[in-house]
Design a protein around this motif. Structure first.
Motif, PDB file in Angstrom:
ATOM      1  N   ALA A  17       0.781  -1.196   0.050  1.00 10.63           N
ATOM      2  CA  ALA A  17       0.028   0.107   0.045  1.00 10.63           C
ATOM      3  C   ALA A  17       0.901   1.282  -0.036  1.00 10.63           C
ATOM      4  CB  ALA A  17      -0.986   0.032   1.200  1.00 10.63           C
ATOM      5  N   GLY A  18       2.003   1.103   0.246  1.00 10.97           N
ATOM      6  CA  GLY A  18       2.910   2.315   0.393  1.00 10.97           C
ATOM      7  C   GLY A  18       3.488   2.725   1.640  1.00 10.97           C
ATOM      8  N   LYS A  19       3.381   1.764   2.652  1.00 12.17           N
ATOM      9  CA  LYS A  19       3.821   2.317   4.204  1.00 12.17           C
ATOM     10  C   LYS A  19       5.291   2.264   3.976  1.00 12.17           C
ATOM     11  CE  LYS A  19       2.000  -1.557   5.697  1.00 12.17           C
ATOM     12  NZ  LYS A  19       1.528  -2.068   4.612  1.00 12.17           N
ATOM     13  N   SER A  20       6.168   1.528   3.607  1.00 11.39           N
ATOM     14  CA  SER A  20       7.393   1.610   3.388  1.00 11.39           C
ATOM     15  C   SER A  20       8.074   2.800   2.663  1.00 11.39           C
ATOM     16  CB  SER A  20       8.172   0.208   2.783  1.00 11.39           C
ATOM     17  OG  SER A  20       8.001  -0.870   3.789  1.00 11.39           O
ATOM     18  N   THR A  21       7.291   2.843   1.583  1.00 14.79           N
ATOM     19  CA  THR A  21       7.686   3.969   0.747  1.00 14.79           C
ATOM     20  C   THR A  21       7.534   5.445   1.396  1.00 14.79           C
ATOM     21  OG1 THR A  21       7.010   3.035  -1.381  1.00 14.79           O
ATOM     22  CG2 THR A  21       6.935   5.378  -1.636  1.00 14.79           C
ATOM     23  N   LEU A  22       6.384   5.511   2.441  1.00 15.36           N
ATOM     24  CA  LEU A  22       6.069   6.642   2.928  1.00 15.36           C
ATOM     25  C   LEU A  22       7.267   6.753   4.191  1.00 15.36           C
ATOM     26  CD1 LEU A  22       4.438   9.202   3.848  1.00 15.36           C
ATOM     27  CD2 LEU A  22       2.970   7.702   5.248  1.00 15.36           C
ATOM     28  N   LEU A  23       7.529   5.841   4.674  1.00 12.94           N
ATOM     29  CA  LEU A  23       8.974   5.768   5.655  1.00 12.94           C
ATOM     30  C   LEU A  23       9.988   6.145   5.086  1.00 12.94           C
ATOM     31  CD1 LEU A  23      10.008   5.247   8.546  1.00 12.94           C
ATOM     32  CD2 LEU A  23      10.163   2.867   7.890  1.00 12.94           C
ATOM     33  N   GLN A  24      10.360   5.846   3.777  1.00  7.30           N
ATOM     34  CA  GLN A  24      11.584   6.194   3.228  1.00  7.30           C
ATOM     35  C   GLN A  24      11.572   7.625   2.866  1.00  7.30           C
ATOM     36  OE1 GLN A  24      14.258   4.183   2.687  1.00  7.30           O
ATOM     37  NE2 GLN A  24      15.408   6.338   2.197  1.00  7.30           N
ATOM     38  N   LEU A  25      10.315   8.181   2.375  1.00  2.66           N
ATOM     39  CA  LEU A  25      10.166   9.607   2.109  1.00  2.66           C
ATOM     40  C   LEU A  25      10.508  10.531   3.217  1.00  2.66           C
ATOM     41  CD1 LEU A  25       9.522  11.893   0.512  1.00  2.66           C
ATOM     42  CD2 LEU A  25       7.117  11.623   1.084  1.00  2.66           C
ATOM     43  N   ILE A  26      10.006   9.954   4.685  1.00  3.44           N
ATOM     44  CA  ILE A  26      10.252  10.871   5.696  1.00  3.44           C
ATOM     45  C   ILE A  26      11.943  10.841   5.898  1.00  3.44           C
ATOM     46  CG2 ILE A  26      10.047  10.938   8.104  1.00  3.44           C
ATOM     47  CD1 ILE A  26       7.154  10.023   7.709  1.00  3.44           C
ATOM     48  N   ARG A  27      12.517   9.763   5.650  1.00 11.02           N
ATOM     49  CA  ARG A  27      13.998   9.665   5.966  1.00 11.02           C
ATOM     50  C   ARG A  27      14.698  10.657   4.892  1.00 11.02           C
ATOM     51  NH1 ARG A  27      15.908   3.439   6.250  1.00 11.02           N
ATOM     52  NH2 ARG A  27      14.233   2.922   7.851  1.00 11.02           N
ATOM     53  N   ASP A  28      14.204  10.408   3.716  1.00  8.09           N
ATOM     54  CA  ASP A  28      14.876  11.262   2.627  1.00  8.09           C
ATOM     55  C   ASP A  28      14.562  12.756   2.806  1.00  8.09           C
ATOM     56  OD1 ASP A  28      15.831   8.805   1.764  1.00  8.09           O
ATOM     57  OD2 ASP A  28      14.478   8.874  -0.105  1.00  8.09           O
ATOM     58  N   LEU A  29      13.139  13.129   3.224  1.00  6.88           N
ATOM     59  CA  LEU A  29      12.996  14.630   3.495  1.00  6.88           C
ATOM     60  C   LEU A  29      13.806  15.009   4.561  1.00  6.88           C
ATOM     61  CD1 LEU A  29      11.199  16.812   2.942  1.00  6.88           C
ATOM     62  CD2 LEU A  29       9.586  15.971   4.527  1.00  6.88           C
ATOM     63  N   LEU A  30      14.131  14.198   5.460  1.00  4.19           N
ATOM     64  CA  LEU A  30      14.877  14.675   6.593  1.00  4.19           C
ATOM     65  C   LEU A  30      16.361  14.877   6.280  1.00  4.19           C
ATOM     66  CD1 LEU A  30      13.562  12.721   9.624  1.00  4.19           C
ATOM     67  CD2 LEU A  30      13.516  15.191   9.076  1.00  4.19           C
ATOM     68  N   PHE A  31      16.903  13.969   5.677  1.00  3.41           N
ATOM     69  CA  PHE A  31      18.447  13.534   5.424  1.00  3.41           C
ATOM     70  C   PHE A  31      18.895  13.956   4.002  1.00  3.41           C
ATOM     71  CE2 PHE A  31      17.201  11.323   9.062  1.00  3.41           C
ATOM     72  CZ  PHE A  31      17.627  12.085  10.211  1.00  3.41           C
ATOM     73  N   GLY A  32      17.806  14.145   3.139  1.00  5.54           N
ATOM     74  CA  GLY A  32      18.440  14.004   1.637  1.00  5.54           C
ATOM     75  C   GLY A  32      18.107  12.841   0.930  1.00  5.54           C
ATOM     76  N   PHE A  33      17.633  13.058  -0.457  1.00  9.87           N
ATOM     77  CA  PHE A  33      17.403  11.818  -1.229  1.00  9.87           C
ATOM     78  C   PHE A  33      18.794  11.377  -1.879  1.00  9.87           C
ATOM     79  CE2 PHE A  33      13.667  14.681  -1.720  1.00  9.87           C
ATOM     80  CZ  PHE A  33      12.674  13.859  -1.478  1.00  9.87           C
ATOM     81  N   PRO A  34      18.950   9.936  -1.877  1.00  4.51           N
ATOM     82  CA  PRO A  34      19.963   9.435  -2.464  1.00  4.51           C
ATOM     83  C   PRO A  34      20.222   9.725  -4.072  1.00  4.51           C
ATOM     84  CG  PRO A  34      18.556   7.790  -1.841  1.00  4.51           C
ATOM     85  CD  PRO A  34      17.898   9.043  -1.200  1.00  4.51           C
ATOM     86  N   HIS A  35      21.317   9.721  -4.529  1.00  2.00           N
ATOM     87  CA  HIS A  35      21.448   9.957  -6.027  1.00  2.00           C
ATOM     88  C   HIS A  35      20.931   8.651  -6.742  1.00  2.00           C
ATOM     89  CE1 HIS A  35      23.498  13.619  -5.225  1.00  2.00           C
ATOM     90  NE2 HIS A  35      24.316  12.861  -4.303  1.00  2.00           N
ATOM     91  N   ILE A  36      20.748   7.564  -6.180  1.00  2.00           N
ATOM     92  CA  ILE A  36      20.326   6.262  -6.869  1.00  2.00           C
ATOM     93  C   ILE A  36      19.360   5.802  -5.832  1.00  2.00           C
ATOM     94  CG2 ILE A  36      20.693   4.164  -7.832  1.00  2.00           C
ATOM     95  CD1 ILE A  36      23.500   5.214  -8.468  1.00  2.00           C
TER      96      ILE A  36
END
Length: 146
Positions: free
Chosen positions: A35-54
């Motif tokens: 449903a996207g729960k892990s995707t949402l969790l990853q987004l919060i991490r990336d919002l806080l610390f930056g999106f990885p290049h890959i």
């Protein structure tokens, strides 16, 4: 720091999604598998610390900029709007709601008080790859569930 509103411009399966969180207590996010729960969790991490290049999430972006914004409530009562986009330079921007004073990466680092992706991972959450490795270790140990 409390996450009040998350606006997902483009990330993984999410496009133009707005989520409002409870103003107190624990926020629980649940849903069916995939449903996207892990995707949402990853987004919060990336919002806080930056999106990885890959990123698998960025590769699903269909050519649109990977980005998200949020409204945060700080411990001192101030509110802050923050936007992060995927890129190599100047990927974070934001402003304090009351004063309009802007923030950059240096100010953001000060606000998160030295928190790191590793700290976030160890204290708050598991990634999909970590969950997969956990499932694989159960199979290796001949356990069906834990």
């Amino acid at each position: 720091m409390r996450l009040k509103i998350l606006e997902i411009e483009n990330f993984g399966v999410y496009r133009g999604k707005r989520l409002e969180f409870a103003q107190s207590g624990l926020q629980v996010i649940y849903g069916e598998n995939e449903a996207g729960k892990s995707t949402l969790l990853q987004l919060i991490r990336d919002l806080l610390f930056g999106f990885p290049h890959i990123s698998d999430y960025a590769s699903m972006a269909s050519g649109r900029e990977v980005a998200a914004s949020c409204l945060l409530s700080l411990g001192n009562g101030q509110e802050l709007n923050v936007r992060r986009r995927k890129g190599r330079k100047n990927t974070i921007s934001g402003a304090f709601c009351e004063s309009g004073a802007s923030i950059d990466q240096d100010e953001w680092s000060r606000l998160i008080e030295g928190a790191s992706p590793d700290l976030f991972n160890n204290v708050f959450a598991f990634s999909l790859s970590e969950l997969t490795r956990g499932q694989e270790s159960l199979a290796h140990a001949k356990l069906s569930e834990a």
